[in-house]
Design a protein around this motif. Structure first.
Motif, short mmCIF file in Angstrom:
data_model
loop_
_atom_site.label_atom_id
_atom_site.label_comp_id
_atom_site.label_asym_id
_atom_site.label_seq_id
_atom_site.Cartn_x
_atom_site.Cartn_y
_atom_site.Cartn_z
N PHE A 85 44.89 -23.71 -70.32
CA PHE A 85 45.02 -22.65 -69.69
C PHE A 85 45.55 -21.43 -70.36
O PHE A 85 46.40 -21.66 -71.29
CB PHE A 85 46.23 -22.90 -68.57
N SER A 86 45.00 -20.17 -69.93
CA SER A 86 45.24 -19.03 -70.77
C SER A 86 45.30 -17.79 -69.99
O SER A 86 44.56 -17.81 -68.71
CB SER A 86 44.46 -18.82 -71.71
N ASP A 87 46.44 -17.10 -69.81
CA ASP A 87 46.58 -15.91 -68.94
C ASP A 87 46.94 -14.60 -69.63
O ASP A 87 47.64 -14.95 -71.05
CB ASP A 87 47.47 -16.08 -67.98
N LEU A 88 46.87 -13.57 -69.03
CA LEU A 88 47.52 -12.41 -69.84
C LEU A 88 49.09 -12.50 -69.91
O LEU A 88 49.50 -12.97 -68.56
CB LEU A 88 47.13 -11.07 -68.97
N ARG A 89 49.49 -11.82 -70.50
CA ARG A 89 50.95 -11.83 -70.67
C ARG A 89 51.65 -10.87 -69.63
O ARG A 89 50.78 -9.87 -69.61
CB ARG A 89 51.78 -11.62 -71.99
N THR A 90 52.60 -11.15 -68.95
CA THR A 90 53.05 -9.93 -68.05
C THR A 90 53.42 -8.63 -68.77
O THR A 90 53.07 -7.49 -67.81
CB THR A 90 54.33 -10.56 -67.13
N ALA B 115 51.72 -20.33 -69.51
CA ALA B 115 50.88 -19.74 -68.60
C ALA B 115 51.38 -20.23 -67.12
O ALA B 115 51.55 -19.62 -65.98
CB ALA B 115 49.64 -19.86 -68.71
N ASN C 132 48.47 -13.68 -63.81
CA ASN C 132 48.40 -12.25 -63.93
C ASN C 132 46.82 -11.72 -63.90
O ASN C 132 46.45 -10.62 -63.37
CB ASN C 132 48.82 -11.78 -65.53
N ASN D 191 55.71 -15.55 -60.94
CA ASN D 191 54.92 -14.75 -60.13
C ASN D 191 54.94 -15.14 -58.85
O ASN D 191 55.06 -14.00 -57.87
CB ASN D 191 53.40 -14.68 -60.83
N LEU D 192 54.50 -16.19 -58.36
CA LEU D 192 54.65 -16.66 -57.00
C LEU D 192 55.96 -16.66 -56.44
O LEU D 192 55.80 -15.99 -55.31
CB LEU D 192 54.09 -17.93 -57.02
N GLY E 66 48.65 -17.54 -58.89
CA GLY E 66 49.92 -16.94 -59.63
C GLY E 66 49.64 -16.37 -60.62
O GLY E 66 50.46 -15.63 -61.40
N LEU F 128 47.81 -13.61 -75.17
CA LEU F 128 47.44 -14.31 -74.27
C LEU F 128 48.88 -15.29 -74.24
O LEU F 128 49.46 -15.44 -75.14
CB LEU F 128 46.57 -15.18 -74.25
N ILE G 35 40.25 -16.16 -71.33
CA ILE G 35 41.17 -16.17 -69.95
C ILE G 35 40.76 -17.11 -69.27
O ILE G 35 39.74 -17.01 -68.60
CB ILE G 35 41.35 -14.62 -69.58
N MET H 79 36.45 -12.89 -79.46
CA MET H 79 36.91 -12.93 -80.72
C MET H 79 37.49 -14.28 -80.85
O MET H 79 38.22 -14.55 -80.13
CB MET H 79 38.06 -11.77 -80.61
N LEU I 211 51.58 -7.42 -71.18
CA LEU I 211 50.43 -6.65 -71.53
C LEU I 211 50.63 -6.33 -73.00
O LEU I 211 50.30 -5.49 -73.82
CB LEU I 211 49.78 -5.88 -70.88
N ASP J 224 42.73 -18.64 -66.51
CA ASP J 224 43.50 -18.78 -65.37
C ASP J 224 43.00 -17.89 -64.15
O ASP J 224 43.83 -17.89 -63.17
CB ASP J 224 44.92 -18.38 -65.63
N GLN K 186 54.64 -18.95 -66.11
CA GLN K 186 54.93 -17.39 -65.68
C GLN K 186 54.03 -17.23 -64.35
O GLN K 186 54.45 -16.59 -63.50
CB GLN K 186 53.80 -16.70 -66.90
N SER K 187 52.89 -18.32 -64.09
CA SER K 187 52.54 -18.19 -62.63
C SER K 187 53.45 -18.35 -61.72
O SER K 187 53.29 -17.99 -60.40
CB SER K 187 51.19 -19.19 -62.71
#
Lengths: 133, 317
Positions: free
Chosen positions: A11-16, A35, B40, A42-43, B38, A29, B31, A1, A18, B33, A38-39
């Motif tokens: 860099f792109s990641d899902l949000r915590t 990102a 998600n 998390n760590l 670390g 994202l 996505i 999409m 969601l 990462d 957020q990482s």
């Protein structure tokens, strides 16, 4: 999409949480410095042995919260944070870590300043480390 | 998104499964990462990999345990052996050979050592019980030199093992089975008796059979077969092939629990029970105890069960 963005995404990641995009119900994202931030959170909030088959991932910060609230403990927290980021977050360079002990709330206020590898703008964020019991 | 065909699912290790999922994500651009621990998405990959790993493990276990060649768990192997009508060997009691001289206070024509007559021996500091496996009659005979009457047995075999009795009440009208509690039973010693009811004192000895051949509706017979936990269970006829116990019958099972190798090398034996009421006895050892062994191993069952089925108890080729 396809999504139109104004800046380049490295860099792109899902949000915590969601969270979903209300317009199209896609999962939102988080990108670039967000990102990375957020990482790092998390760590730091993951204990050793918490993730299956990967006992080394995470940090020992939570166990330090049960130590005496002294400058020595604050120093240990700071070193643990730096070591964790250095080991598992190659996308950023740590510029500064400030750990303030908040005895009244039995917690540490942590201010982490980092710079992403593809950016020239430092970024500072705050993380409160407190015990859940 | 990339097609599902990019995902490889043949690996069994957690790390390889996760690598496969990462490779799958490399073919998309949304996505990015997945390579950073670390993130998600990395945590989600952990969950997916762990779940896949567990499913692989279970599937692998189930597939392996379904076949005699690849099964690892003894219960599974025993179950496969049962399909081949193979009874894995139980523990074996060590046996010794002795002679016993009885010195009665009067002058009986004979004295009798009953089945399960007990002797004891100390082996490596542990007291072990030995017993006879049949009634032995010792008749009076004159000493060839002195002419004095004496009661000396021939060579008697005695078997090591604690003697146990178990009682089962037939509570179901059909397919009654009794699982013996002790996995270390020496099945050669098993004696099964059946009483009509709890109040009856008359019992009948039922004998072990391993084939339906020759059985009738009145045959007092039982079958023994292995069951879970390396134990054995006894089953009975269905009223056509072998007599069927009826509701309220009491099944008595008496047997030895073997100490296996610990029962070997007993050198001296002491009489424990009275012999026809006489306590003055002298026991002479002819051969030290030997032959105590563990139950049949997994490898041995795997080896012997198919061969036993192949031979079908025939004596010729």
């Amino acid at each position: 999409m396809a999504t139109t963005r104004t800046s380049q995404i490295f860099f792109s990641d899902l949000r915590t949480d969601l969270a979903l995009n209300p317009a199209n119900d896609d999962v939102l994202l988080t990108t670039n410095e967000n990102a990375i931030e957020q990482s790092i959170k998390n760590l730091l909030l993951t204990n050793f042995y918490e993730r299956p088959f990967q006992p080394d991932i995470g940090s020992n910060v939570k166990s330090l919260l049960f130590e005496l609230a002294s400058p020595h403990t604050a120093y240990n927290v700071k070193e643990a944070i730096k070591e964790t980021i250095s080991n598992y977050e190659p996308r950023c360079e740590i510029l500064d870590v400030l750990v303030e002990s908040d005895e009244d709330r039995h917690s540490f206020n942590v201010y982490i300043t980092f710079m992403a590898v593809n950016s020239e703008n430092p970024r500072t964020f705050n993380l409160v480390l407190d015990r859940v019991r | 998104m990339a097609a599902n065909t990019a995902t490889t699912v043949v690996d069994l290790d957690f790390d390889k499964i996760k690598d496969n999922l990462r490779n799958f994500l490399r073919s998309q651009a949304n996505i990015k990462d997945y390579d950073f621990e670390g993130s998600n998405i990395s945590t989600i990959l952990d969950v997916l990999s762990y779940n896949t790993y567990l499913n692989n493990f279970y599937a692998n276990m189930i597939a392996n345990e379904m076949f005699l060649d690849s099964a690892q768990i003894k219960d599974s192997i025993i179950s496969h052996a049962k399909e081949l009508n193979y009874l894995p060997s139980s523990c074996s009691s060590a046996n010794a050979k002795i002679k016993i001289k009885v010195n009665p206070t009067d002058n009986p024509g004979s004295v009798t050592l009953n089945k399960w007559h007990k002797f004891s021996s100390s082996i490596n500091g542990k007291s072990k019980t030995f017993s006879t496996d049949s009634d032995i009659v010792i008749t009076k005979a004159a000493n060839t030199t002195t002419g004095v009457a004496e009661w000396i047995s021939g060579e008697i075999e005695i078997y090591e093992g604690q003697i146990v009795e178990e009682f089962f009440t037939v509570a179901a009208a059909n397919n009654f089975t009794a699982t013996l509690s002790n996995a270390d039973i020496d099945t050669d010693s098993l004696e099964v008796k059946v009483r009509a009811s709890n109040t009856s004192s008359v019992n009948a000895v039922w004998s072990k059979v391993d084939t339906l051949f020759g059985l009738t509706a009145s045959s007092n017979s039982y079958f023994i077969e292995p069951t879970q936990g390396s134990k054995y269970k006894i089953t009975f006829g269905d009223g056509i092939f072998g007599k069927k116990p009826v509701l309220g019958n009491i099944i008595e099972a008496k047997y030895r629990i073997s100490s296996k190798e610990e029962g070997n090398n007993g050198k001296t034996f002491t009489n424990v029970d009275l012999v026809s009421g006489y306590s003055n006895t002298v026991v002479t050892t002819i051969a030290n105890s030997s032959g105590g062994t563990d139950a049949e191993s997994i490898d041995s069952i795997k080896q012997n069960a198919p061969k036993s089925f192949q031979v079908q108890e025939r004596g010729n080729k």
